[in-house]
Scaffold this active site. Sequence first.
Site, PDB file in Angstrom:
ATOM      1  N   HIS A  45      -2.107   2.436   9.116  1.00 27.96           N
ATOM      2  CA  HIS A  45      -0.696   2.154   8.836  1.00 27.96           C
ATOM      3  C   HIS A  45      -0.550   1.000   7.840  1.00 27.96           C
ATOM      4  CE1 HIS A  45       3.068  -0.072  10.108  1.00 27.96           C
ATOM      5  NE2 HIS A  45       3.552   1.067   9.683  1.00 27.96           N
ATOM      6  N   GLU A  98      -1.115   2.173   4.429  1.00 26.34           N
ATOM      7  CA  GLU A  98       0.060   2.920   3.959  1.00 26.34           C
ATOM      8  C   GLU A  98       1.106   1.957   3.370  1.00 26.34           C
ATOM      9  OE1 GLU A  98       4.103   4.079   5.365  1.00 26.34           O
ATOM     10  OE2 GLU A  98       2.675   4.480   6.966  1.00 26.34           O
ATOM     11  N   HIS A  99       1.342   0.838   4.045  1.00 25.85           N
ATOM     12  CA  HIS A  99       2.274  -0.159   3.491  1.00 25.85           C
ATOM     13  C   HIS A  99       1.793  -0.654   2.128  1.00 25.85           C
ATOM     14  CE1 HIS A  99       5.127  -1.709   6.758  1.00 25.85           C
ATOM     15  NE2 HIS A  99       4.637  -0.581   7.221  1.00 25.85           N
ATOM     16  N   GLU A 123       7.685  -4.994  12.241  1.00 28.01           N
ATOM     17  CA  GLU A 123       7.887  -3.574  12.535  1.00 28.01           C
ATOM     18  C   GLU A 123       7.438  -3.276  13.963  1.00 28.01           C
ATOM     19  OE1 GLU A 123       5.967  -0.911   9.793  1.00 28.01           O
ATOM     20  OE2 GLU A 123       6.634   0.870  10.877  1.00 28.01           O
TER      21      GLU A 123
END
Lengths: 443, 446
Positions: free
Chosen positions: B74, B77-78, B154
Amino acid sequence: MSRARLAGMSAAVFVALILTTPLARAAVKVQEVVSAKGITAWLVEDHTNPIISVNFTFRGGSALDPDGKDGVANLVSATLDEGAGDMDSETFQRRLEDLSVSLSFSARLDTFSGRMRTLTRNRDDAFGLLKLAITRPRFDPEAVERIRSQVLAGLRRASENPRRLANRAMFQTMFPDHPYGRHTDGTFETVPVIKIADLKAFVARRLARDNLVVGVVGDITVAELKTLLDTTFGELPATAEPWEVPDVTAAATGKQVVIEKPIPQSVIRFGHGGIKREDPDFYAAYVMNYVLGGGGFESRLYEEVREKRGLAYSAFSYLSPLDHSALIIGGAGTANAQASQTIDIVRAEWKRMAEQGLSELELKDAKTYLTGSYALRFGSSPRIAAMLTGLQLENLGRDYFDIRNSLIEKVSLDDVNRVAKSLLRPENLTLVVVGQPENVSAN
Amino acid sequence: MMFRRTLLTAAVAAAAWLSVLPAAAEVFNPKTFTLDNGMQVVVISNHRAPIVTHMVWYKVGSADEPRGKSGIAHFVEHLMFKTTKNLKSGEFSRTVARNGGRDNGFTSYDYTGYYQSVAADRLGIVMQLEADRMRNLIIDPREVEPERLVVLEERRSRTDNSPGAKLFEQVNAALYLNYPYRNPIIGWEHEIRRITAEDLRAFYDKWYWPNNAVLVVAGDVTVDQVRPLAEKYYGVIPQGPGIKRERAAEPPHNAARRVILRDRRVRQPSVRKRYMAPSHGYGDKQHIYALQVLSEIIGGNTGALSKSLVREQKLAVSAGAYYNSDGIGPSAFTYFASPAPGVSMDKLEAALQVEIDELLKSGVTAEEVARAKSRMSASAIYARDSAGRGARVLGAALAMGQTIEDVESWPERIEAVTLEQINEAAKAVMIESNSVTGLLLAKRRS
C-alpha cells in the site's frame, strides 16, 4: 521511455490540446415525454442493454417533518417497499426479488426520491410494483416497527461514527432555528413517537403530480413510457399540500464545537454560508471551490494539509446548495495533536483565496478538468437517470448536458476572484471537531 | 465526497460489490492479447459515453509482503504518485486532471491497481504516464517520510477511529493462523513506522514489471485502437525476471476462536461468525459456486436468515450472510447479526447458531435454489450497464490468477449448481473448528 518524449508532454501543450469535450452523442439525447394526463418525464433512450432505470423525485423533503417528529420522511422512505396493495411486506419483497427489480426510496432535506431498475422483460410488473408502493403502501404495524428499530439501530451506529457526528453537529450549529438544523434520520426522541398515521399523512400530502419530476434511462420508447407514466403516477393526487420552508442564512458566528470522543484522530468539519444553485455566480464559485478544496489531488487544501505536511489523509471542501439556503463545507481528519495546526492551515487557505483569488493558470487548469471530466459522470444508467431529475429540480433546461461546459468556460478570473472575496469569510467559519483535539476549545 | 488516492480493498468491501456481481458471462465480451514482454492486455468496448477507463493491475498485494513488513504494498502505491525519472511529484495526477481525467490507486491482499478515467481521445496520454512509472519510480527518502504520516492518518481514519474496523482486523488475524491475509492490507502501525525506503525500493523492483501486470482498457475504444498504443508505450518496457508468488499455507484448524472487542463508544453491538472457506485459488474449489448460491439464498433481504431472526423471531435488527469466492488464498463464509433492543447477545448468538445447525441438518430447498439462481443470472445482465465494472471484475480476476474464461462462464457455472452440491458445500465449510466468532460489544461502565 525517454525524457525527450515526456518533455513534449508539457502542461502548456496539454492545455492547448484541450477543447471542450463534446458530450452530445445520440446516447445522451434528452427527450421530453408528456403523458395523456400531463405527467412529464425526461428520457434518454438507450437500447444497448435490456435494462430500464427510473429516478423520480418529489419536491419537499425532511425539512417538512412535523415538529417533534423529525425522521418521518426518512421512515416513510424505508417503509414504502414493505408491503403495498394486497401484498404484505414479505410477499412484496419476494416479488421484487423474483423479478430482479431493485426499488428504493430516500429522503433529503428538500426532496423525497425513489429509484427503480428493471430488466425490460419485467418492465410492466416493475412499474406496477412501483405504483403500488407510492399509491397503496400498507404500513402494517409489523413492518413499521421492524423498520423503526432498524432506523434506531442506524442512529446508534451513527453515534459511534465521528464523521456522522461531525456532519450532524455542523447543520445543527449553522441552522439553530431552522428545519435544516434537524436530522433527516430523526433522533432517539423523535423516531419512537412517529405514528403510522404520520406516515400515511406524509404519503397523502407529499406524493403528488405537481411536485413530481421523473427521469428515465434505457431500453424503453417514448410511446411505451407515455403509457407507463399514466398507469404508474396517474393516480397520485394532482397537487401536494402547499408548504413553506423559510429562506435562511447559515449562522455566521465563528462558533467552535468540540465533541469529545476517545479516538486517536480528530475529525474536523468547517463551513459557512455558500451560494445557491440559481445564483448567476454559482459557476464562478464552483470553479473557485475546485481550486480551494474540490479538486481531489489538485486542490490547495490537499496540497497544504496532505502533500506538504502529511497532516491528513483527506482534506476537502464542497459547495452544498439547498432550496432555501446554501453552504460551503470542508473537512479533514488528523491526529489529535495536530488538530489545531490543521485548522490554522484551513483558515489561512480560506483567507488567501479570499484575498488573492486564483492565478490564471489555476483557472485554466480548473476549467480544463471540470469540462473534460463532465463526461465521466455518464457512466451508468442510474446515474444518468438521477442527473435527469436533478436538471428538472434545478430548472436547468433540457439542453443542459450540451451547454454545461460552456457555462464553465465563460467564467472569468474577475468573476472567480470577486466571488471568492465576497463568499469566503474565515472569521465566520463554524468549526466542529470530534475527538480529543489538543489546543482546540469550544467557544 | 470522495477521498481518493488509495482505496484499500478489504475483503468485506470487495464482498459488497462482488456479491452483487460475482463476475458475469457473455457480459463483458472482452478481447485480449499479450505483448511480447508478457503483459496481458484486455479491452472491453462500451460506447455509451466518449470515455475510457485505463487500468493497470499488478499481480502483487499485501499478502506478498515480506514477514514483519506489513503495509509495504500500500505504501508503494502511495509513492507511485510521486517522483519518477520523468515526472515531478504530483505531476502524474496533475497531468491527468489537466486532461479532464480522474485517477487513483488501490491495494488489496492479492493485487495493486491504478486507473485513470478520461475522454477516449486522451488514452495515449494516460498510457504514456502509467507506462513511465512502471519502471521509473524514484523512491526518495524525503518523500517517504511525509507520506508515512499520511498513511498513518489513513490508518487512523479507516481503522483506529472505528471499533468495528478494529474488531474486523483482529478477527482476520484469528481466522488465518498462518496465511498472510492475517495482516491488514494497510499494515500494522508499528510495522508501517519501520518500513524503510530500501524496503520499498526492493518491493517495487521485485514486482513492478510488465510480465507481472495486466492492462485493462474499457469504454469507447476498440481492440484495434488499443493495440498500437499498448505496443508503443508498454511494449518497449523490458520483461522482468520470472516472478513466483509464494504464500504460506494454513495448518489444520483445530479449535474454534472467539474474539471480543469492547468499546465504550459501541451502542449497537453485533456478532459475526466467519468460517474459513475455499476460493478460486485455495482449497476445495469444487464448492465455490455452490457457496455463492448458498450465500444468495440465506443472505438476502428475504433470505432465510433475515426472515427467521429479523422478521419472525424479532431477535435482530439485521442479519445475513456473505461469501466472496475471489482470492489466491482462503476466503471466508460469514454470518452476521445485530440485536433488536432488549435482546442479549448470548440469546442472539444462540439463535444464529440454531439457524446454522438447521441449515446443516435440513439443507436448502429446491425452490430457494431456483429463485437464487434466477436473481444471480439477472445480475449478470445488470453488470453490463456500468462502464467501469467489467474492467474492475476482469482486472481483479486476472490479477488473482483466474482466466477470462472463469469470469465469462460464471452464469453457466452458477446455473449448473445443484441442491446437493450446496448442502455438501455447507457441510464442508461450516465446521466449528474452522470458525471465528467476533463480538462487538459495549464496554460495561465500571
